[in-house]
Design a protein around this motif. Structure first.
Motif, short mmCIF file in Angstrom:
data_model
loop_
_atom_site.label_atom_id
_atom_site.label_comp_id
_atom_site.label_asym_id
_atom_site.label_seq_id
_atom_site.Cartn_x
_atom_site.Cartn_y
_atom_site.Cartn_z
N LYS A 1 0.86 -1.19 0.00
CA LYS A 1 0.00 0.00 0.00
C LYS A 1 0.89 1.23 0.00
O LYS A 1 2.00 1.21 0.53
CB LYS A 1 -0.89 0.04 1.24
CG LYS A 1 -2.04 -0.92 1.25
CD LYS A 1 -2.89 -0.68 2.50
CE LYS A 1 -4.11 -1.57 2.53
NZ LYS A 1 -4.95 -1.33 3.74
N ASN B 1 -3.07 5.46 6.19
CA ASN B 1 -3.43 4.58 5.10
C ASN B 1 -2.98 3.14 5.34
O ASN B 1 -3.49 2.22 4.71
CB ASN B 1 -2.80 5.09 3.79
CG ASN B 1 -3.31 4.36 2.57
OD1 ASN B 1 -4.51 4.17 2.41
ND2 ASN B 1 -2.40 3.94 1.70
N THR C 1 -1.29 -0.61 -4.46
CA THR C 1 -2.57 0.06 -4.30
C THR C 1 -2.33 1.37 -3.56
O THR C 1 -1.46 1.42 -2.69
CB THR C 1 -3.58 -0.82 -3.54
OG1 THR C 1 -4.86 -0.18 -3.50
CG2 THR C 1 -3.15 -1.11 -2.12
N PRO C 2 -3.03 2.46 -3.88
CA PRO C 2 -4.09 2.56 -4.89
C PRO C 2 -3.56 2.47 -6.31
O PRO C 2 -2.40 2.77 -6.57
CB PRO C 2 -4.71 3.94 -4.62
CG PRO C 2 -3.63 4.72 -3.96
CD PRO C 2 -2.85 3.73 -3.16
N ASN C 3 -4.44 2.05 -7.21
CA ASN C 3 -4.05 1.75 -8.58
C ASN C 3 -3.41 2.93 -9.29
O ASN C 3 -2.45 2.77 -10.05
CB ASN C 3 -5.26 1.28 -9.39
CG ASN C 3 -5.82 -0.03 -8.88
OD1 ASN C 3 -5.08 -0.88 -8.39
ND2 ASN C 3 -7.12 -0.22 -9.00
N HIS C 4 -3.94 4.15 -9.06
CA HIS C 4 -3.47 5.28 -9.83
C HIS C 4 -2.04 5.68 -9.47
O HIS C 4 -1.42 6.47 -10.18
CB HIS C 4 -4.41 6.48 -9.66
CG HIS C 4 -4.45 7.01 -8.25
ND1 HIS C 4 -5.31 6.50 -7.30
CD2 HIS C 4 -3.75 7.99 -7.64
CE1 HIS C 4 -5.14 7.16 -6.15
NE2 HIS C 4 -4.19 8.06 -6.34
N TYR D 1 0.43 3.35 -8.95
CA TYR D 1 1.32 2.19 -9.05
C TYR D 1 2.59 2.49 -9.84
O TYR D 1 3.64 1.90 -9.58
CB TYR D 1 0.57 1.00 -9.68
CG TYR D 1 0.55 0.98 -11.19
CD1 TYR D 1 1.50 0.25 -11.91
CD2 TYR D 1 -0.42 1.68 -11.92
CE1 TYR D 1 1.48 0.21 -13.29
CE2 TYR D 1 -0.44 1.63 -13.29
CZ TYR D 1 0.51 0.91 -13.98
OH TYR D 1 0.49 0.88 -15.33
N ASP E 1 -9.09 -3.85 -9.04
CA ASP E 1 -10.25 -3.51 -8.21
C ASP E 1 -10.89 -4.76 -7.62
O ASP E 1 -10.58 -5.88 -8.00
CB ASP E 1 -11.28 -2.76 -9.07
CG ASP E 1 -10.72 -1.47 -9.65
OD1 ASP E 1 -10.04 -0.74 -8.90
OD2 ASP E 1 -10.95 -1.21 -10.84
N ARG F 1 -8.37 -9.40 -6.67
CA ARG F 1 -7.09 -8.75 -6.98
C ARG F 1 -5.96 -9.77 -7.13
O ARG F 1 -5.07 -9.59 -7.96
CB ARG F 1 -6.76 -7.71 -5.89
CG ARG F 1 -7.63 -6.46 -5.99
CD ARG F 1 -7.26 -5.44 -4.94
NE ARG F 1 -7.96 -5.67 -3.69
CZ ARG F 1 -7.43 -5.49 -2.47
NH1 ARG F 1 -6.17 -5.11 -2.36
NH2 ARG F 1 -8.14 -5.71 -1.40
#
Length: 211
Positions: free
Chosen positions: A17, A23, A65-68, A70, A89, A95
């Protein structure tokens, strides 16, 4: 003379993560504080990634994660030479399959980044188990698992993990039920760090350093 083709190199995906305060390790943060819990996660993740990515037995990748974030994160613990891919997702099992199917050839194993007792020999053993099984698990004491691996990732789909009770003592058993058509092998039981009690149980950790 017949020359056999070499087996495809196994792949190791380390799930991470983005280590921002609030987070990661929120349960640990209840006792340790959000800053110190994040500091611990960054430290432990960095050690794990650096150590395991140097092993010659597999290709190491980070499932982020988060995907944006990576591909764009500048966080130093995420070594630049280690390839990254988004976790995708959905729930955890979805996943797993999404990332595993990105590997077109060869077995794949996946682990978390916060397992302080993990050793290279554990992962070598997981790959060995996959030579004679379709799926491998590394159980954890809480009824979940710290490692999952697939011999043939393309044979799996996201629906296989429907209705798994994640983050409960039923998680591993539910996954076993969903994968009953496959042969399943197991390796060493290890635990991750979710609470201050978990942290204290690992004698190799210098708890006072983090406290």
């Amino acid at each position: 003379m017949t020359i056999s083709k070499p087996n495809p190199q196994p792949s190791l995906i380390i799930l991470v993560k983005e280590p921002k305060i609030g987070n990661v390790k929120t349960r640990l943060a209840k006792d340790l504080g959000f800053f110190e819990a994040t500091k611990w996660f960054r430290h432990e993740s960095g050690l794990t990634i650096r150590r395991l990515s140097q092993a010659p037995f597999w290709k190491t990748m980070l499932g982020v994660t988060p995907n944006h974030n990576y591909a764009t994160s500048k966080i130093k613990i995420w070594i630049n030479r280690v390839e990254r891919l988004p976790q995708g997702d959905g729930e955890l099992g979805e996943r797993f399959v999404y990332m595993a199917r990105k590997i077109l050839r060869g077995p794949v194993i996946m682990i978390g980044s916060d397992i302080p007792n993990i050793k290279i020999k554990h992962l070598v053993n997981a790959i060995r188990v996959l030579s004679s099984h379709d799926v491998v698990f590394g159980p954890s004491p809480d009824g979940g698992f710290w490692l999952i691996g697939f011999k043939h990732p393309q044979r799996h789909n996201r629906r296989q993990f429907a209705k798994v009770r994640w983050s409960t003592q039923h998680a591993l058993r539910d996954c076993e039920d969903r994968l009953s058509q496959f042969t399943i092998g197991y390796i060493n039981e290890l635990g991750d760090i979710d609470t201050i009690q978990d942290l204290k149980r690992h004698s190799q950790m210098r708890v006072r350093y983090y406290c």
